[in-house]
Each structure stands twice: as structure tokens, then as C-alpha cells.
Scaffold this motif. Structure first.
Motif, short mmCIF file in Angstrom:
data_model
loop_
_atom_site.label_atom_id
_atom_site.label_comp_id
_atom_site.label_asym_id
_atom_site.label_seq_id
_atom_site.Cartn_x
_atom_site.Cartn_y
_atom_site.Cartn_z
N TRP A 174 45.35 46.76 42.02
CA TRP A 174 44.20 45.97 42.45
C TRP A 174 44.69 44.65 43.00
O TRP A 174 45.59 44.01 42.41
CB TRP A 174 43.29 45.67 41.25
N ASP A 175 44.08 44.21 44.10
CA ASP A 175 44.41 42.88 44.59
C ASP A 175 43.60 41.83 43.81
O ASP A 175 42.74 42.17 42.98
CB ASP A 175 44.20 42.78 46.09
N THR A 176 43.86 40.57 44.11
CA THR A 176 43.21 39.49 43.35
C THR A 176 41.70 39.54 43.48
O THR A 176 40.97 39.36 42.49
CB THR A 176 43.74 38.13 43.84
N ALA A 177 41.20 39.82 44.67
CA ALA A 177 39.75 39.84 44.88
C ALA A 177 39.11 40.96 44.06
O ALA A 177 38.05 40.76 43.44
CB ALA A 177 39.44 40.01 46.37
N THR A 178 39.74 42.13 44.04
CA THR A 178 39.19 43.25 43.26
C THR A 178 39.18 42.93 41.78
O THR A 178 38.20 43.18 41.07
CB THR A 178 40.02 44.52 43.53
N ARG A 180 39.17 39.96 40.37
CA ARG A 180 38.18 38.91 40.08
C ARG A 180 36.77 39.47 40.05
O ARG A 180 35.96 39.13 39.17
CB ARG A 180 38.29 37.80 41.13
N ARG A 181 36.44 40.34 41.02
CA ARG A 181 35.10 40.94 41.02
C ARG A 181 34.86 41.73 39.73
O ARG A 181 33.78 41.68 39.14
CB ARG A 181 34.92 41.86 42.24
N ASP A 184 34.43 39.28 36.83
CA ASP A 184 33.13 38.60 36.92
C ASP A 184 32.01 39.52 36.45
O ASP A 184 31.05 39.09 35.80
CB ASP A 184 32.89 38.15 38.37
N GLY A 206 48.73 39.01 47.87
CA GLY A 206 47.46 39.49 47.34
C GLY A 206 47.55 40.14 45.99
O GLY A 206 46.52 40.45 45.38
N PRO A 208 47.70 40.09 42.20
CA PRO A 208 47.26 39.02 41.27
C PRO A 208 48.30 38.71 40.21
O PRO A 208 49.07 39.57 39.80
CB PRO A 208 46.00 39.62 40.63
#
Length: 368
Positions: A174-178, A180-181, A184, A206, A208
Motif C-alpha cells: 500500500w502506498d501512503t495515501a492508501t 492513510r485512507r 482514517d 510513495g 509509507p
């Protein structure tokens, strides 16, 4: 008369015994070979780092009658300095298996469940099941963890979600955005374990860094190990990091004195000057991947090549049969039927000469 049916809980009776591989000398005798390259456990043949090797070679016998630091005091200070955390945010264990067990014992009771993927590091599932805890397994999507499926698998009794990043055995991440989502959406309703056993192998934009997310997500627990990149697998030492409150809870279930003095000292030394060692290991892994990809192209084999020091290959025969044929040539790989990938093998990436021998062995077996 001993009544094991009455004494042993049903969930333990239903469990199958895991049988580790035999010692090298015994395997070499059984397969009648004069050498054996172990490409089955993702070990780092370049290690340990020189600073750790000096500790291992010079460990004084006078220290052997003395118990180790029960909570790895000195190593936790070093980890805290390295990652700009408090020492109280770290818990050191006898390999990742022990810290997995400590986390599950800390948060799960009868009727609770954990969520993870169906084809990942199997110890999350094993420890949960032999602790009497339900393990909810979601299918991989394109060989990777499926965040939506994992979120949907939770209920009010879900206590822990395990994410292996990058995933062993597929190498997906998983990248950082995935990430984090996902965190969250979980919104601290569960403990999220981010297993970064192969973190040091990854050099991708990217990707994490779980350590940098801990302050924003107090329910996040990050696992790391000295067994893989730092090549201290024989000493069995790993650690977790989380918020002080979460670590305080986990520490209550954790067995003290489980990590020996040599392991603690070697782990501390391994981090003294790890830059050149990590760079050399990454170069070895990159060269090994290139050789395996070339081999797969030549043989027309599908492979799953992600991050980490391993590659999965789909083979046109039984993986257990291929294992025996490669063992007869002195090469040991991991069969993947037990990982729910029948017909696949996993190969650890090692030194150039060893990878060349692996390639010759595969060609000899599959294209005799």
C-alpha cells in the motif's frame, strides 16, 4: 488414564502441527548432495552487518550466567534515538511471532476476531486460532491487500487488523495515501498492526513509513524485525512501536526476559552504521530479481515480483515435486501450497553465484 480429549480445548485439537525443515546436514544426507543453498526463508546471506558480527564473535562467556535485560532497556534507548520516539513506545520480542502473540493476548478475548488477508504471513492467523480467536481472512486483490474488503469484514468484535506491507509472499504494498485512507476509515475503532518486516528493502517513492504516522494514529502498531535486512534471524529479535498507552497494555501480556543478551547487543550494533550494509543488500536483491525475471522470461513462467527479498514463480508442475527435484541439486526453495498458492514457489534472492545456480537448476529440471 490421560484423557486428552477432555483436557485440550477444541480449537487446539483441530490445529495441525507445523513441521519446520530439518537441519542442513540431515537434508544434505537425505537428498545426497554435498551443499545446500537455502532460498526458502528470505534470509540475508550478506549479514550480519560487520558491527553486529563483531558482537557475536566477541560475546564474553562471563555474561552467560547473567540474565539479559528483561525489557531490552539499552536497545529501546537506541531505537528511541533512531526514530525520535520515547523508549516507552518500544517493546522488543523474541522475533515477530512473539510480539504478534503479545498483541493478540492484550486485546482479544473469547468471541473477538482479527481481520487480515487470506494469503499473507500466516502467523497472524495461526496465533489467533490457537488462542481461540476467530481469524477473518479477506481475499487478496491483484495479489495485494484489499482495503475495502478488510474494512467490510470488521464488526463490533473486531479488535485487530493486520496489514503486511510489503506483503509476504506477494511483495505488493500500500502506498501512503492508501494507508492513510484506511486508517482514517478505521478511525481508532480497532488496533491496526502494520507489519514492516521488509521495510528496509523498499526504495520506492510513495512507500509509507509507519513510524512517521504513529503520532497521528494512536491505534497504529508498527512491527519491524532484525531477522531480514539485518540478518540476525538466528538470534530471534524484533520489536513493535506504538503510542505509549497502547504499548503499556501490550507490555502487560509480554513475557519478560524472552530476548537474550547477545541478540539485544547484536541488534543495537547492527544499527550503528547500517547505511552501507543496506545499500549492498539492496544491490544484491536487485541483481537477483533481474536474474529471476530473465529466467522466467526464458521459461515462459509467470512470476509475482514485488518489494522484498523474494519472488514468487508459478511453475508448470507440482510445487512439492519441484521442491524435491531442486533439493536433489542442492537448492532449497519454499513451496507455496501451504500459503494457499498451489503450483507456486517462493525464492529468496541471494548472492549472484547462488542465483546463477538456482537458474541452472530450474533450467535443468523444467527444460532437461
Amino acid at each position: 488414564m490421560l484423557d486428552l480429549e477432555r483436557l485440550v480445548p477444541a480449537h487446539v485439537r483441530s490445529f495441525e502441527v507445523y513441521t519446520p525443515s530439518k537441519p542442513d546436514q540431515e537434508l544434505m544426507r537425505l537428498f545426497r548432495v554435498d551443499h545446500l543453498h537455502r532460498l526458502n526463508n528470505n534470509e540475508n546471506p550478506l549479514g550480519p552487518p560487520p558491527e553486529a558480527a563483531r558482537i557475536v564473535q566477541g560475546f564474553p562467556p562471563r555474561l552467560t550466567p547473567i540474565y539479559p535485560s528483561g525489557d531490552a532497556y539499552a536497545l529501546r534507548q537506541i531505537l528511541a534515538g533512531r526514530f525520535a520516539k520515547s523508549p516507552d513506545q518500544f517493546l522488543v520480542g523474541n522475533g515477530s511471532c512473539e510480539v504478534i502473540s503479545s498483541v493478540i493476548k492484550a486485546f482479544c478475548a473469547e468471541g473477538d476476531n482479527i481481520v487480515t488477508a487470506d494469503r499473507t504471513f500466516a502467523v497472524y492467523e495461526w496465533v489467533a486460532k490457537f488462542s481461540g480467536i476467530e481469524a477473518r481472512l479477506t481475499p487478496l486483490k491483484d495479489f495485494g491487500f484489499d482495503p475495502d474488503a478488510m474494512l467490510a469484514a470488521r464488526d463490533e468484535r473486531t479488535k485487530i487488523v493486520f496489514v503486511c506491507n510489503p506483503n509476504n509472499p506477494t511483495g505488493t504494498w500500500w502506498d501512503t495515501a492508501t494507508l492513510r485512507r484506511f486508517l482514517d476509515t478505521v478511525d481508532s475503532r480497532q488496533i491496526v498492526v502494520l507489519d514492516e518486516a521488509y521495510f528496509e528493502f523498499v526504495d520506492q517513492i510513495g512507500f509509507p513509513d509507519g513510524m512517521k504516522l504513529l503520532e497521528q494514529y494512536p491505534n497504529l502498531v508498527v512491527f519491524r524485525t532484525f531477522s531480514k535486512m539485518y540478518a540476525l534471524a538466528a538470534l530471534r529479535i524484533g520489536y513493535l512501536c506504538s503510542s505509549p498507552a497502547v504499548v503499556d497494555i501490550i507490555r502487560r501480556t509480554h513475557v519478560v526476559y524472552s530476548v537474550n543478551s547477545l541478540a539485544q547487543q547484536a541488534a543495537a550494533a547492527a544499527m550503528e552504521n547500517d547505511g552501507p550494509f543496506i545499500a549492498a543488500t539492496r544491490a544484491m536483491v536487485a541483481a537477483g530479481k533481474e536474474k529471476v525475471l530473465t529466467l522466467c522470461g526464458e521459461l515462459g513462467l509467470t512470476c509475482q515480483c514485488g518489494e522484498g527479498n523474494f519472488v514468487m514463480i508459478r511453475v508448470p508442475t507440482s510445487d512439492t515435486l519441484l521442491y524435491r527435484k531442486l533439493m536433489a541439486k542442492g537448492v532449497m526453495i519454499r513451496t507455496m501450497t501451504g500459503f494457499r498458492f498451489p503450483g507456486w514457489i517462493r525464492v529468496s534472492l541471494a548472492r549472484e553465484d547462488v542465483m546463477e545456480e538456482f537458474c541452472r537448476a530450474m533450467l535443468g529440471v523444467l527444460r532437461p
